[in-house]
Design a protein around this motif. Structure first.
Motif, PDB file in Angstrom:
ATOM      1  N   ALA A 189       1.341  -1.772  -0.045  1.00 34.50           N
ATOM      2  CA  ALA A 189      -0.298  -0.167  -0.061  1.00 34.50           C
ATOM      3  C   ALA A 189       0.806   0.914  -0.222  1.00 34.50           C
ATOM      4  CB  ALA A 189      -1.251  -0.282   1.083  1.00 34.50           C
ATOM      5  N   LEU A 190       2.342   1.144   0.531  1.00 34.44           N
ATOM      6  CA  LEU A 190       2.540   2.243   1.010  1.00 34.44           C
ATOM      7  C   LEU A 190       3.528   2.937  -0.424  1.00 34.44           C
ATOM      8  CD1 LEU A 190       3.574   4.897   2.601  1.00 34.44           C
ATOM      9  CD2 LEU A 190       5.243   3.207   3.574  1.00 34.44           C
ATOM     10  N   ARG A 191       4.111   1.900  -0.716  1.00 35.84           N
ATOM     11  CA  ARG A 191       4.085   1.975  -1.786  1.00 35.84           C
ATOM     12  C   ARG A 191       3.861   2.403  -3.795  1.00 35.84           C
ATOM     13  NH1 ARG A 191       6.766  -4.021  -5.791  1.00 35.84           N
ATOM     14  NH2 ARG A 191       4.745  -4.112  -6.657  1.00 35.84           N
ATOM     15  N   ALA A 192       2.100   1.697  -3.471  1.00 33.40           N
ATOM     16  CA  ALA A 192       1.570   1.972  -4.203  1.00 33.40           C
ATOM     17  C   ALA A 192       0.694   3.804  -4.025  1.00 33.40           C
ATOM     18  CB  ALA A 192       0.150   1.451  -3.995  1.00 33.40           C
ATOM     19  N   TYR A 193       0.587   4.586  -2.415  1.00 34.29           N
ATOM     20  CA  TYR A 193       1.021   5.323  -2.918  1.00 34.29           C
ATOM     21  C   TYR A 193       1.808   6.093  -3.001  1.00 34.29           C
ATOM     22  CZ  TYR A 193       0.277   9.465   0.994  1.00 34.29           C
ATOM     23  OH  TYR A 193       0.276  10.890   1.484  1.00 34.29           O
ATOM     24  N   SER A 194       3.175   5.994  -2.536  1.00 28.73           N
ATOM     25  CA  SER A 194       4.725   6.574  -3.070  1.00 28.73           C
ATOM     26  C   SER A 194       4.129   6.746  -5.275  1.00 28.73           C
ATOM     27  CB  SER A 194       5.625   5.954  -2.903  1.00 28.73           C
ATOM     28  OG  SER A 194       5.636   5.532  -1.383  1.00 28.73           O
ATOM     29  N   TYR A 195       4.245   5.909  -6.198  1.00 28.27           N
ATOM     30  CA  TYR A 195       3.645   5.852  -7.316  1.00 28.27           C
ATOM     31  C   TYR A 195       2.720   6.388  -6.971  1.00 28.27           C
ATOM     32  CZ  TYR A 195       8.002   2.140  -8.371  1.00 28.27           C
ATOM     33  OH  TYR A 195       8.970   1.455  -8.312  1.00 28.27           O
ATOM     34  N   PHE A 196       1.624   5.946  -7.399  1.00 27.08           N
ATOM     35  CA  PHE A 196      -0.002   7.672  -7.809  1.00 27.08           C
ATOM     36  C   PHE A 196       0.787   9.190  -7.221  1.00 27.08           C
ATOM     37  CE2 PHE A 196      -3.611  10.441  -5.633  1.00 27.08           C
ATOM     38  CZ  PHE A 196      -3.583   9.764  -7.194  1.00 27.08           C
ATOM     39  N   ASN A 197       1.571   9.221  -5.807  1.00 25.53           N
ATOM     40  CA  ASN A 197       1.951  10.683  -5.580  1.00 25.53           C
ATOM     41  C   ASN A 197       3.280  11.078  -6.478  1.00 25.53           C
ATOM     42  OD1 ASN A 197       1.361  12.512  -3.450  1.00 25.53           O
ATOM     43  ND2 ASN A 197       1.515  10.483  -2.628  1.00 25.53           N
ATOM     44  N   LEU A 198       4.537  10.402  -7.283  1.00 24.61           N
ATOM     45  CA  LEU A 198       4.962  10.733  -7.701  1.00 24.61           C
ATOM     46  C   LEU A 198       4.683  11.004  -9.301  1.00 24.61           C
ATOM     47  CD1 LEU A 198       7.771   7.859  -7.190  1.00 24.61           C
ATOM     48  CD2 LEU A 198       8.366  10.257  -7.778  1.00 24.61           C
ATOM     49  N   VAL A 199       3.812   9.568  -9.802  1.00 24.98           N
ATOM     50  CA  VAL A 199       3.402   9.902 -11.251  1.00 24.98           C
ATOM     51  C   VAL A 199       2.623  10.825 -11.058  1.00 24.98           C
ATOM     52  CG1 VAL A 199       1.165   8.940 -10.517  1.00 24.98           C
ATOM     53  CG2 VAL A 199       2.159   8.814 -13.232  1.00 24.98           C
ATOM     54  N   ASN A 200       1.742  11.674 -10.586  1.00 23.46           N
ATOM     55  CA  ASN A 200       0.614  12.987 -10.404  1.00 23.46           C
ATOM     56  C   ASN A 200       1.767  13.926 -10.634  1.00 23.46           C
ATOM     57  OD1 ASN A 200      -2.240  12.404 -10.470  1.00 23.46           O
ATOM     58  ND2 ASN A 200      -1.612  10.693  -9.702  1.00 23.46           N
ATOM     59  N   LEU A 201       2.710  14.349  -9.482  1.00 21.16           N
ATOM     60  CA  LEU A 201       3.570  15.310  -9.657  1.00 21.16           C
ATOM     61  C   LEU A 201       4.415  15.375 -11.248  1.00 21.16           C
ATOM     62  CD1 LEU A 201       4.883  14.985  -6.243  1.00 21.16           C
ATOM     63  CD2 LEU A 201       3.842  16.658  -6.765  1.00 21.16           C
ATOM     64  N   TYR A 202       5.011  14.062 -11.557  1.00 19.35           N
ATOM     65  CA  TYR A 202       5.843  14.414 -12.913  1.00 19.35           C
ATOM     66  C   TYR A 202       5.106  13.453 -14.344  1.00 19.35           C
ATOM     67  CZ  TYR A 202       9.273  14.392  -9.286  1.00 19.35           C
ATOM     68  OH  TYR A 202      10.263  15.248  -7.952  1.00 19.35           O
ATOM     69  N   ALA A 203       3.651  13.824 -13.980  1.00 18.32           N
ATOM     70  CA  ALA A 203       3.228  13.618 -15.359  1.00 18.32           C
ATOM     71  C   ALA A 203       1.587  14.251 -15.306  1.00 18.32           C
ATOM     72  CB  ALA A 203       3.040  12.015 -15.195  1.00 18.32           C
ATOM     73  N   ARG A 204       1.137  14.085 -16.629  1.00 15.81           N
ATOM     74  CA  ARG A 204       0.618  14.783 -17.120  1.00 15.81           C
ATOM     75  C   ARG A 204      -0.949  13.278 -16.881  1.00 15.81           C
ATOM     76  NH1 ARG A 204      -0.478  19.274 -17.460  1.00 15.81           N
ATOM     77  NH2 ARG A 204      -2.399  18.883 -17.956  1.00 15.81           N
ATOM     78  N   PRO A 205      -2.171  14.156 -16.053  1.00 14.84           N
ATOM     79  CA  PRO A 205      -3.003  13.301 -15.592  1.00 14.84           C
ATOM     80  C   PRO A 205      -3.235  11.713 -16.599  1.00 14.84           C
ATOM     81  CG  PRO A 205      -3.836  16.083 -15.149  1.00 14.84           C
ATOM     82  CD  PRO A 205      -2.146  16.019 -16.128  1.00 14.84           C
ATOM     83  N   TYR A 206      -3.706  11.276 -15.808  1.00 21.28           N
ATOM     84  CA  TYR A 206      -4.172   9.822 -16.156  1.00 21.28           C
ATOM     85  C   TYR A 206      -5.506  10.683 -17.475  1.00 21.28           C
ATOM     86  CZ  TYR A 206      -5.885   5.128 -16.514  1.00 21.28           C
ATOM     87  OH  TYR A 206      -6.410   4.156 -16.858  1.00 21.28           O
ATOM     88  N   LEU A 207      -6.282  10.322 -17.307  1.00 22.06           N
ATOM     89  CA  LEU A 207      -7.386  11.343 -18.450  1.00 22.06           C
ATOM     90  C   LEU A 207      -6.267  11.888 -19.518  1.00 22.06           C
ATOM     91  CD1 LEU A 207     -10.181  11.553 -16.253  1.00 22.06           C
ATOM     92  CD2 LEU A 207      -9.683   9.395 -17.315  1.00 22.06           C
ATOM     93  N   GLU A 208      -5.662  12.305 -19.319  1.00 15.55           N
ATOM     94  CA  GLU A 208      -5.563  13.191 -20.331  1.00 15.55           C
ATOM     95  C   GLU A 208      -4.725  12.426 -21.390  1.00 15.55           C
ATOM     96  OE1 GLU A 208      -3.668  16.849 -19.435  1.00 15.55           O
ATOM     97  OE2 GLU A 208      -5.370  17.827 -18.220  1.00 15.55           O
ATOM     98  N   ASP A 209      -3.281  11.696 -20.599  1.00 16.91           N
ATOM     99  CA  ASP A 209      -2.507  10.914 -21.045  1.00 16.91           C
ATOM    100  C   ASP A 209      -2.182   9.905 -20.767  1.00 16.91           C
ATOM    101  OD1 ASP A 209      -0.694  10.146 -23.630  1.00 16.91           O
ATOM    102  OD2 ASP A 209       0.247  12.090 -24.039  1.00 16.91           O
ATOM    103  N   LYS A 210      -2.748   9.066 -21.011  1.00 20.23           N
ATOM    104  CA  LYS A 210      -2.305   7.921 -20.119  1.00 20.23           C
ATOM    105  C   LYS A 210      -1.170   6.817 -20.923  1.00 20.23           C
ATOM    106  CE  LYS A 210      -5.742   4.611 -21.774  1.00 20.23           C
ATOM    107  NZ  LYS A 210      -7.269   3.681 -21.734  1.00 20.23           N
ATOM    108  N   ASN A 211      -0.616   7.011 -22.300  1.00 19.42           N
ATOM    109  CA  ASN A 211       0.155   6.515 -22.716  1.00 19.42           C
ATOM    110  C   ASN A 211       1.082   7.041 -23.331  1.00 19.42           C
ATOM    111  OD1 ASN A 211      -1.548   3.795 -23.929  1.00 19.42           O
ATOM    112  ND2 ASN A 211      -2.583   6.102 -25.178  1.00 19.42           N
TER     113      ASN A 211
END
Length: 499
Positions: free
Chosen positions: A161-183
């Protein structure tokens, strides 16, 4: 059996202390800078689950210890530093006056460049440090596809769970939102520490797939787990469900987000802070019933001045007390109805009969008020049940389940603003979403939800004139300054990360 004794002893001692203690303190390490190796853990875990426990709790302490981002300033103290910085970036919270320098790069949106140690490198290093630590635990249990049971299963699930929490924060800080460009290519993913091979960037969707898998693996393994009395630092099933509900909301899986958040609400394990608690609790104790995940800071584990309280509380001896206040955005404040009890958070009448600055008077404060706490041991909250109400209301509204959204939002507002609560049943979808957006910004002010909320609702903001950094400037959720760049030194070490 050959062990790394230097590393083994402190972790074993920590485990033994936790195992035998009947106190309410968490006894988390103050500065967990070393982790025992996977080989050590794999051997020891065969005969002593307490070693896994010690490693897991040492990992939790990374979330609040000073310098976990590797920068070492007084705005480098784990999760709450991320929360303050990202709320400043959203513009819902602003810096009143330049001077000390802490968080000013977040306030003027210069913190996300490749060369910005604060916070582009700091946040990257902080979350990947958590990922490294959680991977060590998963490796020790046989890898992240293992299925340990009993106590070992609990710590395995918490690591997932803590690993998932970390990746969730990282991908939202360092990438555009999922619904805009998930690829789009985003960040590297590491699932083990048993190899030193540098990873390539994964797509946003691939990162989310791992996040969802980690949390769906963890949730059933946490069934029946009850934290020690008075402690909220460890992840339980409700927190893992809350994390996954937030993930599903961000992915546009609204039915799933609504279902999970409703399960947390219906469990009755946590109750909304009532009208009195909202003003009189000071948001300073893990004992608050509406707090799901929180850190019990003590004089022995607090990093002292570089804490959330050192920057946010006017009444603790701190930067805020000495002139470094953070204000609510004036336009947001002016939109709070007089009937809403939360307006009191930012309202104080001075001796001259005039309203004082729109700063944090009655949300985060030490009960003793002036100089109330010079040891910085007030507690820090990571998740509240109020978020489950807002996730539920937003997910249902976006999924056109308007009666369900109305009922959930009304339940929250019944304890905040009864006048607006009485109007919720007549709101259509757009008005309802506007009200939900407003409540995300107000209810979770200074709790680190501002930037994600801004992006999810695709909003813009004009900074108020009271902002010392960007007064009067307007920017929207797509502004490139709101997405962090992979730090330059990471690209040097791993050429796979080049654009």
């Amino acid at each position: 059996m050959k062990l790394n004794i230097q590393r083994y002893i402190p972790v074993a001692a920590l485990s033994l202390m936790l195992f035998n203690s009947s106190c309410s303190d968490s006894f988390l390490e103050k500065s967990p800078s070393d982790y025992i190796t996977s080989n050590d853990l794999e051997e020891v875990a065969k005969w002593n689950t307490n070693i896994l426990m010690g490693q897991a709790l040492g990992t939790y302490s990374t979330t609040f210890a000073m310098s976990t981002g590797g920068v070492g300033g007084h705005d480098d103290f784990g999760q709450k530093a991320v929360d303050i910085a990202t709320d400043l970036m959203s513009g819902d919270m602003v810096i009143m006056m330049k001077g000390y320098g802490w968080f000013e790069m977040a306030g003027d949106l210069t913190c996300s460049t490749r060369t910005a140690a604060q916070f582009s490198y700091q946040f990257w290093r902080y979350y990947y440090r958590l990922i490294k630590a959680t991977n060590e635990i998963l490796d020790a249990a046989g890898g992240d596809e293992a299925q340990p049971t009993g106590e070992s299963g609990v710590y395995f699930a918490q690591a997932k769970a803590l690993r998932a929490y970390s990746y969730f924060n990282l991908v939202n800080l360092y990438a555009r939102p999922y619904l805009e460009d998930k690829n789009a290519l985003s960040i590297p993913v590491y699932r083990t520490q048993l190899t030193s091979e540098a990873a390539q960037k994964s797509t946003v969707e691939e990162v989310y797939n791992l996040i969802v898998k980690d949390l769906t693996d963890a949730i059933p393994m946490l069934e029946g787990y009850v934290r020690p009395s008075g402690q909220k630092d460890q992840i339980n099933q409700a927190i893992a469900k809350g994390m996954l509900a937030y993930v599903y909301l961000t992915m546009g899986k609204y039915a799933e987000a609504a279902e999970l958040s409703q399960e947390v609400i219906d469990s009755g394990e946590y109750t909304l802070m009532n009208r009195t608690e909202v003003i009189n609790s000071g948001f300073n104790s893990v004992s608050i019933p509406g707090w799901m995940w929180a850190i019990d800071l003590t004089t022995s584990n607090s990093p002292a001045l570089p804490t959330f309280w050192g920057h946010m509380d006017l009444f603790t001896y701190s930067y805020a007390y000495a002139g470094g206040e953070k204000l609510i955005d004036t336009n947001l404040y002016n939109s709070i109805p007089e009937s809403d009890v939360r307006k009191k958070w930012f309202t104080e009448i001075g001796s001259d009969g005039k309203q004082a600055e729109l700063t944090n008077w009655w949300k985060f404060y030490d009960s003793k008020r002036i100089y109330g706490n010079r040891e910085w041991y007030n507690d820090e909250v990571y998740m509240r049940v109020a978020e489950m109400y807002l996730i539920n209301a937003e997910a249902n509204a976006r999924n056109n389940a308007l009666p369900a959204a109305q009922n959930t939002l009304k339940a929250l507002l019944d304890e905040r603003d009864t006048e607006t609560a009485s109007k919720v049943a007549d709101m259509g979808k757009e008005e309802l979403l506007d009200q939900i957006y407003f409540n995300w910004r107000l209810e979770l002010w200074a709790e680190g939800r501002g930037l994600l909320t801004m992006k999810r609702f695709q909003k813009s903001i004009t900074r108020c004139q009271e902002d010392a950094m960007l007064p009067g400037q307007t920017y929207d959720y797509k502004d490139e300054r709101l997405t962090f760049k992979i730090p330059e030194n990471e690209i040097i070490n791993n050429p796979n990360l080049k654009d």
